[in-house]
Scaffold this active site. Sequence first.
Site, short mmCIF file in Angstrom:
data_model
loop_
_atom_site.label_atom_id
_atom_site.label_comp_id
_atom_site.label_asym_id
_atom_site.label_seq_id
_atom_site.Cartn_x
_atom_site.Cartn_y
_atom_site.Cartn_z
N CYS A 120 0.82 -1.23 0.00
CA CYS A 120 0.00 0.00 0.00
C CYS A 120 0.85 1.27 0.00
O CYS A 120 0.33 2.37 -0.23
CB CYS A 120 -0.94 0.00 1.19
SG CYS A 120 -1.99 -1.47 1.24
N HIS A 263 -3.16 7.03 2.79
CA HIS A 263 -3.60 5.73 2.28
C HIS A 263 -4.98 5.44 2.86
O HIS A 263 -5.23 5.64 4.05
CB HIS A 263 -2.59 4.66 2.71
CG HIS A 263 -3.08 3.27 2.47
ND1 HIS A 263 -3.64 2.89 1.27
CD2 HIS A 263 -3.12 2.17 3.27
CE1 HIS A 263 -3.99 1.62 1.34
NE2 HIS A 263 -3.68 1.15 2.55
N ASN A 293 -10.14 -0.17 0.52
CA ASN A 293 -8.68 -0.11 0.46
C ASN A 293 -8.23 -0.67 -0.90
O ASN A 293 -8.36 -1.87 -1.14
CB ASN A 293 -8.11 -0.93 1.61
CG ASN A 293 -6.59 -0.93 1.65
OD1 ASN A 293 -5.94 -0.48 0.71
ND2 ASN A 293 -6.03 -1.44 2.73
O1 UT7 Z 1 -3.62 -1.38 3.89
C1 UT7 Z 1 -2.95 -1.75 5.05
C2 UT7 Z 1 -3.40 -3.08 5.50
N1 UT7 Z 1 -4.54 -3.17 6.34
C3 UT7 Z 1 -5.01 -2.30 7.26
O2 UT7 Z 1 -4.66 -1.18 7.38
C4 UT7 Z 1 -6.04 -2.86 8.22
C5 UT7 Z 1 -5.76 -2.39 9.63
N2 UT7 Z 1 -6.69 -2.92 10.59
C6 UT7 Z 1 -8.02 -2.59 10.64
O3 UT7 Z 1 -8.50 -1.82 9.83
C7 UT7 Z 1 -8.85 -3.15 11.77
O4 UT7 Z 1 -8.01 -3.80 12.69
C8 UT7 Z 1 -9.96 -4.14 11.29
C9 UT7 Z 1 -11.01 -3.38 10.52
C10 UT7 Z 1 -9.34 -5.23 10.42
C11 UT7 Z 1 -10.63 -4.77 12.50
O5 UT7 Z 1 -11.15 -3.75 13.34
P1 UT7 Z 1 -10.82 -3.76 14.90
O6 UT7 Z 1 -11.46 -2.60 15.48
O7 UT7 Z 1 -9.34 -3.89 15.05
O8 UT7 Z 1 -11.57 -5.06 15.36
P2 UT7 Z 1 -11.02 -6.25 16.27
O9 UT7 Z 1 -10.24 -7.21 15.44
O10 UT7 Z 1 -10.37 -5.69 17.51
O11 UT7 Z 1 -12.39 -6.94 16.71
C12 UT7 Z 1 -13.39 -6.23 17.50
C13 UT7 Z 1 -14.67 -7.05 17.53
C14 UT7 Z 1 -14.44 -8.52 17.89
O12 UT7 Z 1 -15.58 -8.97 18.58
P3 UT7 Z 1 -15.61 -9.04 20.18
O13 UT7 Z 1 -14.47 -9.95 20.57
O14 UT7 Z 1 -15.40 -7.63 20.66
O15 UT7 Z 1 -16.95 -9.58 20.50
C15 UT7 Z 1 -14.37 -9.21 16.55
O16 UT7 Z 1 -14.73 -10.57 16.63
O17 UT7 Z 1 -15.24 -7.07 16.21
C16 UT7 Z 1 -15.38 -8.43 15.74
N3 UT7 Z 1 -15.09 -8.41 14.31
C17 UT7 Z 1 -16.03 -8.32 13.37
N4 UT7 Z 1 -17.37 -8.25 13.44
C18 UT7 Z 1 -18.05 -8.15 12.27
C19 UT7 Z 1 -13.87 -8.45 13.72
N5 UT7 Z 1 -14.00 -8.38 12.38
C20 UT7 Z 1 -15.34 -8.31 12.14
C21 UT7 Z 1 -16.10 -8.21 10.95
N6 UT7 Z 1 -17.44 -8.12 11.06
N7 UT7 Z 1 -15.53 -8.17 9.72
#
Ligand code: UT7
Length: 355
Positions: A120, A263, A293
């Site tokens: 990216c 980005h 993205n």
């Molecule tokens: O281009 C560069 C490469 N990529 C990036 O920049 C991505 C960087 N990371 C992110 O954008 C975020 O970390 C994500 C969008 C991937 C995830 O968001 P987050 O706020 O970090 O979520 P998390 O992994 O901490 O999960 C929070 C909650 C969890 O549930 P509980 O344990 O709180 O009940 C997850 O199970 O959200 C849940 N969850 C989802 N729910 C619905 C995680 N992914 C999803 C999903 N849909 N896709």
Amino acid sequence: MPATTAVLCGLGASLPQQAVSNSRLIADNRLDSDDQWILQRTGIASRHMADARTSTGDLATAAGRAALDSAAELAGTRIHPDIVLLATTTPDHRCPATAPEVAHRLGHTGTPALDLSAACAGFVYALTVARALITAGHCTHPLVIGAETYTTTLIDPHDRDTAILFGDGAGAALLRPGTPTEPGALQAADLGSDGARAAYAQVPAGGSRTPLGAPGTHPGDHHLRMNGRAVYTQAVRRMTSSALTALEKTGWTTHDVEAFISHQANQRIIDAVADRLHIPAARRHGNLRELGNTAAASIPLALADAATRRAAHPGQRTLLTGFGAGLAWGSHTLLFPEARPRTLPPHPHDDKATP
Ligand code: UT7
């Protein structure tokens, strides 16, 4: 005598026709997710997705042609690129590079052309290389393209950790020699990497370390696996410090930044970086909500979008910052360009290279 800097003199974009909403993506791939979670946690409402016939090269060729058209309109004459730099992690083939075929399809067979892989951060890396080539006197009109088709190549459609984030597209910029005070003039850059954290976002198999089908590999190991939380934290940290370094090299403070284009990965990441840099919301430009993205294409697509909407104006002090797998990151300052962006649909692949 070599030019003192490079000036961005043409802007192009290309997107696959198909726009897919969160709800449709969830339904089509039976993802355990929901529309509101995606919108609130990422800022993404939809993304454009390539069909099986549309390659990165098709998008890159269209965006490159659009940038050349945009430059011709501004200059009043057609400009021939003398090198093509294609930033991509999703080339048409593992071998050869995609850029030579893009140059050929643009009608510039014989022109030097290479792919550059920095995920990216690829467009910022390529812009920096192009500027260095101009100031060293190696070339005068580099065509810099960021193009990707993550959704048809690297993304497991059933992995909610990645499938909700990515979209496809291409953005391009033509550069020419110029002076630092002109609209479009590139100022200073900062680049960095951290290979110790390569596993944070990685495709497990398909490269020379672990060929596809090697003992111990699993079906699906050709897909991107990402530790979202770890990437998030690094993205905020690295883009903030890189942006500060690029600003310092330019002689600007954060308060001088009139247009901020990051980005487009996650709105919370973009806002966290901009908040740390004290850049007000009105100066932050992007199209994450509609495009998701698009990896190396995200910065040129956001730049073209800001110019099309006239959200930013020629000559404004502009800060680009990117971050991605590698880990790799980079920032570039410039004066916002004058060029009116052009957009073209993906170029169909009807002219095969000579056998
Ligand atoms: O281009 C560069 C490469 N990529 C990036 O920049 C991505 C960087 N990371 C992110 O954008 C975020 O970390 C994500 C969008 C991937 C995830 O968001 P987050 O706020 O970090 O979520 P998390 O992994 O901490 O999960 C929070 C909650 C969890 O549930 P509980 O344990 O709180 O009940 C997850 O199970 O959200 C849940 N969850 C989802 N729910 C619905 C995680 N992914 C999803 C999903 N849909 N896709």
